[in-house]
Design an enzyme around this catalytic site. Structure first.
Site, PDB file in Angstrom:
ATOM      1  N   ILE A 181      -0.235   9.634   8.334  1.00 40.49           N
ATOM      2  CA  ILE A 181      -0.858   8.748   9.316  1.00 40.49           C
ATOM      3  C   ILE A 181      -0.505   7.292   9.016  1.00 40.49           C
ATOM      4  CG2 ILE A 181      -2.748  10.363   9.735  1.00 40.49           C
ATOM      5  CD1 ILE A 181      -4.540   8.570   8.001  1.00 40.49           C
ATOM      6  N   HIS A 200       0.363   8.113   3.743  1.00 38.97           N
ATOM      7  CA  HIS A 200       1.101   7.502   4.840  1.00 38.97           C
ATOM      8  C   HIS A 200       2.603   7.795   4.802  1.00 38.97           C
ATOM      9  CE1 HIS A 200      -2.684   5.483   5.471  1.00 38.97           C
ATOM     10  NE2 HIS A 200      -2.628   4.969   4.251  1.00 38.97           N
ATOM     11  N   GLY A 238      -4.586   2.167   8.281  1.00 42.93           N
ATOM     12  CA  GLY A 238      -5.540   1.481   9.147  1.00 42.93           C
ATOM     13  C   GLY A 238      -5.312  -0.017   9.155  1.00 42.93           C
ATOM     14  N   ASP A 273       0.847  -1.190   0.000  1.00 47.65           N
ATOM     15  CA  ASP A 273       0.000   0.000   0.000  1.00 47.65           C
ATOM     16  C   ASP A 273       0.884   1.242   0.000  1.00 47.65           C
ATOM     17  OD1 ASP A 273      -1.774   2.075   0.384  1.00 47.65           O
ATOM     18  OD2 ASP A 273      -2.900   1.079   1.975  1.00 47.65           O
TER      19      ASP A 273
END
Length: 283
Positions: A206, A191, A209, A186
């Site tokens: 961030i 991110h 998830g 990903d």
């Protein structure tokens, strides 16, 4: 143009997926295996330890089926697209290496007014035997992409169990956790790219998830299945607030005979994954 409701029911081209024991070992490291104690989870982190067979963290199945990410469902702001919810079913333990065929279908598109949630479902089938390995159902929250006149959708009921959790496991992510996790596939710049993250309203990049979700899966196998990943059957959870790399978190689990409930919280009690349900084979 807004989202395209006619995308519902559309299947993406079938993809061939291959992985090696190195790939599955990297995923385990990316979701914290061996981080607290390098000798504690050798089944996830090594393939040649005497007397220890390699295991695969169950949520690696989601990564294998992920492909290039969100299918073409119309126009939306990618800086406001985040993972909203993840469900996973496994039909048995994942092999440490293998080849599979992944089929992804857009199943639902919910119009939440200002925002939208798009659901996809991915089946992963062993290329050699034709046996289904897993089914992953993924919900993506698309900020500002609502208003196209679709169904609002319904969410199954879930209640936080009464009383204190039966298991609580504290853990801390690494400051470079997102940089490590992105190597599993990903590469969303949300991110890693500070400028991209800022355009989405975040103070810094961030954590994925699915990285927090993978941490939770690994710890759930330890808490409920004595570290035996072959007993894992299903897991679901909703992402409720962002996690920053380096954050301290805790997994809380309420055990039950059929399906245990869980959530992931910050030390202050803020919930980052809720509506968690996990099923393991009790043997």
């Amino acid at each position: 143009m807004p989202l395209d409701p006619s995308a519902v029911g559309r299947a993406l081209p079938v993809r061939e997926v291959t992985w090696t024991d190195t790939t599955s070992l990297l995923y385990a490291l990316a979701v914290g295996a061996g981080q607290a104690d390098p000798l504690a989870e050798l089944a996830y982190t090594t393939e040649n330890t005497a007397g220890v067979a390699q295991q695969v963290v169950p949520t690696f199945a989601v990564v294998l089926g992920f492909g290039d990410g969100m299918p073409d469902v119309g126009e939306y702001d990618p800086t406001r697209a985040v993972h909203a919810e993840q469900q996973l079913e496994l039909d048995g333990p994942l092999p440490a290496s293998g080849a599979a065929v992944a089929t992804t279908t857009v199943t639902e598109m919910w119009d939440k007014g200002r925002d939208a949630i798009v659901w996809t479902e991915t089946d992963l089938v062993d290329a050699g035997t034709g046996r289904r390995l897993s089914r992953a159902r993924t919900g993506a929250f698309l900020g500002g992409a609502g208003g196209f006149g679709g169904d609002r959708g319904t969410t199954p009921s879930w209640e936080l169990p009464a009383g204190p959790p039966d298991h609580e496991v504290a853990f801390t992510t690494r400051p470079d956790q997102a940089l490590l996790y992105r190597l599993t596939g990903d590469r969303n710049p949300l991110h890693s790219d500070p400028g991209f993250a800022a355009r989405g309203g975040f103070e810094r990049p961030i954590l994925h998830g699915m990285c927090t979700y993978g941490f939770a899966a690994r710890l759930l196998v330890g808490a409920l299945a004595d570290g035996d990943a072959s007993r894992f059957r299903s897991m679901s959870g909703r992402f409720t607030r962002p996690v920053l790399p380096g954050d301290a978190l805790a997994l809380q689990v309420w055990d039950a005979d059929e399906a245990a409930s869980f959530r992931v919280v910050t030390p202050a009690g803020d919930v980052v994954i809720d509506r968690g349900t996990v099923v393991v084979d009790r043997g």
